[in-house]
Design a protein around this motif. Structure first.
Motif, short mmCIF file in Angstrom:
data_model
loop_
_atom_site.label_atom_id
_atom_site.label_comp_id
_atom_site.label_asym_id
_atom_site.label_seq_id
_atom_site.Cartn_x
_atom_site.Cartn_y
_atom_site.Cartn_z
N ASP A 195 77.58 -9.72 -71.11
CA ASP A 195 78.20 -8.63 -70.52
C ASP A 195 79.40 -8.05 -71.18
N LEU A 196 79.45 -9.22 -72.09
CA LEU A 196 80.24 -9.45 -73.57
C LEU A 196 80.12 -9.96 -74.60
N LEU A 197 80.06 -9.55 -75.83
CA LEU A 197 79.95 -9.45 -77.31
C LEU A 197 81.23 -9.90 -77.92
N ILE A 198 81.75 -11.31 -78.35
CA ILE A 198 82.77 -12.17 -78.83
C ILE A 198 82.40 -11.51 -80.54
N ILE A 199 83.30 -10.98 -81.21
CA ILE A 199 82.63 -10.86 -82.63
C ILE A 199 83.72 -11.40 -83.22
N PRO A 200 83.65 -12.83 -84.39
CA PRO A 200 84.62 -13.43 -84.75
C PRO A 200 84.87 -12.51 -86.13
N VAL A 201 86.05 -12.66 -86.68
CA VAL A 201 86.23 -12.02 -88.07
C VAL A 201 87.33 -12.39 -88.80
N VAL A 202 87.06 -12.89 -89.98
CA VAL A 202 87.34 -13.36 -90.63
C VAL A 202 88.87 -12.42 -91.89
N PRO A 203 89.64 -12.23 -91.41
CA PRO A 203 90.33 -11.65 -93.19
C PRO A 203 90.34 -11.47 -94.12
N SER A 204 89.38 -11.04 -93.97
CA SER A 204 88.72 -11.23 -95.64
C SER A 204 87.89 -9.86 -95.61
N ARG A 205 87.85 -9.09 -97.19
CA ARG A 205 87.29 -8.35 -97.45
C ARG A 205 85.54 -8.10 -96.68
N GLU A 206 85.23 -9.45 -97.35
CA GLU A 206 83.52 -9.82 -96.65
C GLU A 206 83.71 -10.01 -95.59
N SER A 207 83.80 -10.29 -95.30
CA SER A 207 84.50 -10.96 -93.61
C SER A 207 84.61 -9.52 -92.54
N VAL A 208 84.84 -8.60 -92.79
CA VAL A 208 85.35 -7.29 -92.36
C VAL A 208 84.41 -6.53 -92.96
N ALA A 209 83.40 -6.27 -93.91
CA ALA A 209 82.54 -5.27 -94.58
C ALA A 209 81.12 -6.05 -93.77
N THR A 210 80.95 -7.42 -93.31
CA THR A 210 80.06 -7.65 -92.94
C THR A 210 80.14 -7.48 -91.32
N THR A 211 81.61 -7.73 -90.87
CA THR A 211 81.27 -6.97 -89.37
C THR A 211 81.06 -5.68 -89.28
N LEU A 212 81.33 -5.04 -89.91
CA LEU A 212 81.18 -3.57 -90.13
C LEU A 212 79.84 -2.93 -89.68
N LYS A 213 79.23 -3.42 -90.81
CA LYS A 213 78.15 -3.80 -90.53
C LYS A 213 76.90 -4.50 -89.31
N SER A 214 77.48 -5.34 -89.17
CA SER A 214 77.09 -6.23 -87.82
C SER A 214 76.83 -4.88 -86.50
N ILE A 215 78.28 -4.46 -86.55
CA ILE A 215 77.82 -3.43 -85.68
C ILE A 215 77.07 -2.33 -85.52
N GLU A 216 77.28 -1.52 -86.86
CA GLU A 216 75.99 -1.00 -87.13
C GLU A 216 74.79 -0.79 -86.90
N TYR A 217 74.27 -2.32 -87.15
CA TYR A 217 72.65 -3.16 -86.88
C TYR A 217 72.38 -3.15 -85.57
N ILE A 218 73.23 -3.89 -84.63
CA ILE A 218 73.48 -4.01 -82.99
C ILE A 218 73.03 -2.87 -82.70
N ASN A 219 74.06 -1.92 -82.94
CA ASN A 219 74.14 -0.40 -82.83
C ASN A 219 74.11 -0.62 -80.57
N HIS A 220 75.22 -1.11 -80.35
CA HIS A 220 75.05 -1.46 -79.30
C HIS A 220 75.97 -1.31 -77.76
N ASP A 221 76.38 -0.63 -76.74
CA ASP A 221 77.30 -0.40 -76.54
C ASP A 221 78.39 -1.34 -75.22
#
Length: 197
Positions: A84-110
């Motif tokens: 029902d829900l995806l929780i995505i933890p993000v640490v406020p660092s350039r590396e973590s945010v970049a990985t988060t964006l790639k992660s969302i692209e990877y799962i490609n899920h609504d």
């Protein structure tokens, strides 16, 4: 409610958030070979090796959280289809945010997503992280925040809820009240998603 906690990078607080849900009535499926959820909560969790399949989530009664390892897992997309829900933890660092964006692209899920901006050391880092997420992700960004604090480390080391620690009648309980409010706000955000279930 069925919740998946995942991001493409380790060390962002997935197991910490899983523990907070367990303290508040969830059971867990530990899918992280490097995590410690099953070791800490044997009576409220099961551990699955990487070759083992996830049980059919729709057949499981009650609230369950799946704690995935950071990175790719062949079982992730199937779990998201039933969750029902995806929780995505993000640490406020350039590396973590970049990985988060790639992660969302990877799962490609609504699936509905809750971003937890975790280990915040400065308000400007929170603002910068939110700006990048909003500029890069087309959907609305629903988020919760958790600041960097020794109190959380104590909570982990004691294997005790920060909310419970704040409610104790002791000298140290006052120091945990602020952080307890952050965890309660996170839990309330999770509960808000229940209306979509």
């Amino acid at each position: 409610m069925k919740v998946v906690i995942w991001t493409g990078k380790g060390g962002n607080g997935k197991s910490f958030l899983t523990a907070q849900l367990i303290y508040n009535g969830f059971e867990a499926i530990d899918l992280d070979p490097f995590g410690d959820i099953f070791d800490r909560f044997e009576d409220k969790s099961i551990y699955l090796e990487e070759h083992e399949e996830i049980p059919d989530l729709s057949a499981i009664e009650g609230d369950i959280v799946l704690d995935f390892k950071g990175g790719k897992d062949r079982r992730l997309k199937g779990a998201l289809d039933k969750a029902d829900l995806l929780i995505i933890p993000v640490v406020p660092s350039r590396e973590s945010v970049a990985t988060t964006l790639k992660s969302i692209e990877y799962i490609n899920h609504d699936i509905k997503k809750l971003f937890v901006i975790n280990m915040i050391d400065k308000d400007s880092n929170l603002e910068d992280t939110l700006e990048v997420l909003r500029d890069s992700i087309e959907e609305e960004i629903v988020y919760s925040t958790i600041k960097l604090s020794k109190a959380y480390r104590t909570s982990i080391n004691n294997n005790e809820s920060i909310v419970a620690m704040a409610e104790e009648k002791s000298l140290r309980s006052g120091a945990y009240r602020t952080h307890s409010k952050e965890i309660k706000a996170f839990l309330n955000k999770v509960e808000e998603f229940r209306k979509w279930v």
